[in-house]
Design an enzyme around this catalytic site. Structure first.
Site, PDB file in Angstrom:
ATOM      1  N   SER A 156       0.805  -1.222   0.000  1.00 37.62           N
ATOM      2  CA  SER A 156       0.000   0.000   0.000  1.00 37.62           C
ATOM      3  C   SER A 156       0.837   1.271   0.000  1.00 37.62           C
ATOM      4  O   SER A 156       0.824   2.056   0.955  1.00 37.62           O
ATOM      5  CB  SER A 156      -0.953  -0.046   1.181  1.00 37.62           C
ATOM      6  N   ARG A 171       7.341   6.172  -4.504  1.00 37.91           N
ATOM      7  CA  ARG A 171       7.830   6.823  -3.288  1.00 37.91           C
ATOM      8  C   ARG A 171       7.251   6.099  -2.079  1.00 37.91           C
ATOM      9  O   ARG A 171       6.228   5.435  -2.170  1.00 37.91           O
ATOM     10  CB  ARG A 171       7.409   8.298  -3.238  1.00 37.91           C
ATOM     11  N   ASP A 209      -4.008  -1.550  -1.286  1.00 36.04           N
ATOM     12  CA  ASP A 209      -5.081  -1.913  -0.338  1.00 36.04           C
ATOM     13  C   ASP A 209      -6.445  -1.355  -0.751  1.00 36.04           C
ATOM     14  O   ASP A 209      -7.480  -1.962  -0.479  1.00 36.04           O
ATOM     15  CB  ASP A 209      -4.742  -1.504   1.110  1.00 36.04           C
TER      16      ASP A 209
HETATM   17  C1  BGC Z   1      -0.386   5.111   0.176  1.00 40.78           C
HETATM   18  C2  BGC Z   1      -1.474   4.395  -0.587  1.00 40.78           C
HETATM   19  C3  BGC Z   1      -2.336   3.573   0.357  1.00 40.78           C
HETATM   20  C4  BGC Z   1      -2.842   4.434   1.496  1.00 40.78           C
HETATM   21  C5  BGC Z   1      -3.682   3.667   2.490  1.00 40.78           C
HETATM   22  C6  BGC Z   1      -0.983   5.876   1.345  1.00 40.78           C
HETATM   23  O1  BGC Z   1       0.041   6.422   2.119  1.00 40.78           O
HETATM   24  O2  BGC Z   1       0.297   6.008  -0.654  1.00 40.78           O
HETATM   25  O3  BGC Z   1      -0.901   3.565  -1.578  1.00 40.78           O
HETATM   26  O4  BGC Z   1      -3.405   3.044  -0.360  1.00 40.78           O
HETATM   27  O5  BGC Z   1      -1.739   5.002   2.177  1.00 40.78           O
HETATM   28  O6  BGC Z   1      -2.994   2.621   3.079  1.00 40.78           O
END
Ligand code: BGC
Length: 501
Positions: A156, A171, A209
Site C-alpha cells: 500500500s 515513493r 489496499d
Molecule cells: C499510500 C497508498 C495507500 C494508502 C492507504 C498511502 O500512504 O500512498 O498507496 O493506499 O496510504 O494505506
C-alpha cells in the site's frame, strides 16, 4: 484570555466550510482528470490492470500478504463462491528499524520469513509435501508450477504498475523511508526472498489496499452492481475506483483485458493538491509537514489520515501549553480542580515528542460526552502523563481534537463526492440500489461519527445534495487486503492460463 476563548480561536482554524468543501470537489475533479491524461501529476491515477470487479461466485484457495502500515499480515483465503470466505491470518508489527532500513533486501527478507512461519503453522501439510516434491522437480510427476500457492501482494504505497504482478515503487509514505527500494519492482523483491527460502509461493498479483477493498466489497456486497470505489481512511488514505477505459488517455504498457471497457484506477489521492491550491493550511499543518520525512508531498493525506491527526493535535496543544496567558494542563491550586489535586504535566510527557500523541486518543475524546469527561481525563493521565487534568483541560483537548477530526471527515467527503460525480452513477442509482462504496481503516472504523460527518458534508455538495447523499452507501469492507488480494490473484491465475492455452 480564557482557556475556552483561546481554544475556540484554535478550533476555528480547522473550520472547513461548505464553500470550502465545494471548492475542494471542483479542484479534485480537475486534478483527477489531469492524472488520467499524463504522468507526473498530483493525483497519480495509476492504472492497475484490473479490468473488472468480482460478483461473489469466485472460488479457490489463495494466499495474501499485506504491507502498508504498522503491521505485516499474512493470510490464506478460501473463497467459497457464494459471497463468503474463510480467512486465516497472522499479524506481526513491523520493526521500526526495518521501516528505514538501509537496503530493500532487509525488509523483504523479513517479509519472506513471516510467510515461511505462516505456512509452517497453518499449512504444514502443504508445506511438507512441497519440500518432498521439490526433490522430484526434474521428474514428470514431480514438482510443477501449479503446486505453488498463488499470492496476492497488497503493497500500500504508490507504485507504477507495469502489469498485474509487476510494479516499481514511486515513493514511500507513512513513515517508511528506504531509498534503495525506489524504482525497483516490489514483486520481484519479494519473490527473490521467497525463493531464497525455497517456499512454494508465487507472487501472482500486486495490489494496492484500496483496490483490495474495492474487490472485497464487490465480492461480498449485497447490491446487484459491484462497488465503484474502495477507500482507506486509516494510517494513510487513498481510493481506487472503476474508470471507463475511454477516459484513460495516458498510454498503458502492460497487457490487460479490454472487453469490459473499464479499469480500476488507484488514484493515490493522498497527494491530492500537493500544491495547496485549495487544501487548508494551518500553522500546525505547516509545522507537521516541515518535520516529516517527505515534506511537500501527501499533503491531503497529512490532513486526513490517522498517522497525522494526532501530530497536528499535539502541535496545536503544545502552543496552548506554552501560552502564558492561559492555564492549560496546569492549574493555580487544588481548589480549582474538581479532583482536588493540581494538574501537572510530566516533563517526559509524550506531548513534547514528535508523533508522541497517538490518534486513538482522539477517538476517546470524541466518544466521551459525559459532563466530567472522566474517561478522557484518565486517558490523558495514562497516555500523556498529564496528572489530574481538570475538566477545562479535557474540554479544550476535546474541542480542538474534534475540530481536527471533523475537518478530516469533511475533506474525506471531498474525495468521495468527486469520485461519485466522476463515475456519473448518481442519476441511475436509487435508495434501494445505491452507489456502493467500500471503506476500511482505523479512522472510519473507530473514530466516532466519522461516517456521519462525511454524509453531513456530502449533503451540501453541488451535484450530490440531500437526495444524492441518500443514494450513496458507504459500507465497511473488512479484510480488503486479504480477500481483495486473493481475488486479484485469482484473476491473475486466469490470465496466466489463457496465455498458456
Ligand atoms: C499510500 C497508498 C495507500 C494508502 C492507504 C498511502 O500512504 O500512498 O498507496 O493506499 O496510504 O494505506
Amino acid at each position: 484570555m480564557s482557556l475556552a476563548t483561546e481554544t475556540a480561536v484554535i478550533a476555528a482554524k480547522f473550520d472547513y466550510t461548505d464553500e470550502d468543501v465545494n471548492r475542494g470537489v471542483k479542484e479534485f475533479l480537475r486534478q483527477l482528470g489531469e492524472g488520467l491524461e499524463k504522468d507526473g501529476t498530483s493525483l497519480s491515477q495509476i492504472p492497475t490492470y484490473v479490468t473488472g470487479v468480482p460478483n461473489g461466485t469466485e472460488k479457490g484457495l489463495y494466499m495474501a500478504v499485506d504491507l502498508g502500515g504498522t503491521n505485516f499480515r499474512v493470510c490464506s483465503i478460501l473463497l467459497n463462491g457464494d459471497t463468503t470466505f474463510n480467512l486465516t491470518y497472522s499479524k506481526v508489527a513491523i520493526p521500526k528499524e526495518l521501516m528505514v532500513a538501509k537496503t530493500a533486501e532487509e525488509l523483504f527478507a523479513f517479509l519472506a520469513k513471516q510467510i515461511e512461519l505462516f505456512l509452517q503453522t497453518h499449512h504444514e501439510d502443504h508445506f511438507e509435501k512441497h519440500v518432498k516434491r521439490r526433490m522430484t522437480e526434474s521428474s514428470p510427476e514431480g514438482f510443477k508450477d501449479e503446486h505453488h500457492f498463488r499470492l496476492g501482494f497488497t503493497f500500500s504505497f504508490p507504485v507504477q504498475q507495469l502489469g498485474i504482478n509487476k510494479g516499481t515503487l514511486i515513493r514511500w509514505t507513512k513513515g517508511f523511508d528506504i531509498p534503495d527500494a525506489i524504482g525497483k519492482d516490489v514483486c520481484a523483491l519479494l519473490q527473490t526472498e521467497i525463493d531464497k527460502l525455497g517456499l512454494p509461493v508465487k507472487v501472482a498479483a500486486l495490489v494496492n489496499d484500496t483496490v483490495g477493498t474495492l474487490m472485497a466489497r464487490s465480492y461480498s456486497s449485497p447490491g446487484k452492481t459491484g462497488a465503484v470505489l474502495g477507500a482507506i481512511f486509516g494510517t494513510g488514505t487513498n481510493g481506487a475506483y472503476v474508470e471507463k477505459l475511454a477516459n484513460l488517455k495516458k498510454p498503458l504498457s502492460g497487457e490487460y483485458d479490454k472487453s469490459t471497457g473499464e479499469m480500476v484506477i488507484n488514484t493515490e489521492w493522498g497527494s491530492f493538491d500537493n500544491q495547496l491550491s485549495v487544501l487548508p493550511n494551518t500553522p500546525w499543518d505547516i509545522a507537521l509537514d516541515r518535520e516529516s520525512v517527505n515534506p511537500g508531498i501527501q499533503m491531503y493525506e497529512k490532513r486526513v489520515s490517522g498517522m497525522f491527526l494526532g501530530e497536528i493535535l499535539r502541535l496545536a496543544l503544545l502552543d496552548l501549553v506554552k501560552n502564558d496567558k492561559v492555564s492549560f494542563f496546569r492549574d493555580e491550586n487544588s481548589g480549582s480542580n474538581d479532583w482536588k489535586s493540581t494538574t501537572t504535566i510530566a516533563s517526559e510527557s509524550s506531548i513534547y515528542k514528535q508523533w508522541g500523541l497517538d490518534t486513538s486518543i482522539m477517538s476517546v475524546a470524541a466518544a466521551d460526552n459525559t459532563p466530567e469527561l472522566s474517561t478522557l481525563r484518565q486517558e490523558l493521565d495514562s497516555m500523556l502523563h498529564v496528572y489530574s487534568p481538570a475538566i477545562d483541560d479535557a474540554q479544550a483537548f476535546k474541542t480542538i481534537s474534534g475540530a481536527i477530526g471533523r475537518r478530516s471527515a469533511r475533506l474525506s467527503a471531498v474525495a468521495i463526492a468527486a469520485i461519485v460525480l466522476q463515475t456519473g452513477g448518481l442519476s441511475t442509482a436509487t435508495e434501494d440500489e445505491p452507489i456502493d462504496i467500500g471503506v476500511d481503516g482505523s479512522l472510519v472504523e473507530h473514530y466516532p461519527y466519522f461516517r456521519d460527518m462525511i454524509y453531513e458534508a456530502l449533503r451540501v455538495i453541488d451535484g450530490v445534495g440531500e437526495e444524492g447523499a441518500k443514494r450513496i452507501r458507504i459500507g465497511i469492507a473488512k479484510d480488503g487486503s486479504g480477500v481483495g488480494a486473493a481475488l486479484i490473484a485469482l484473476v491473475a491465475a486466469g490470465m496466466e492460463k489463457s496465455k498458456s492455452n
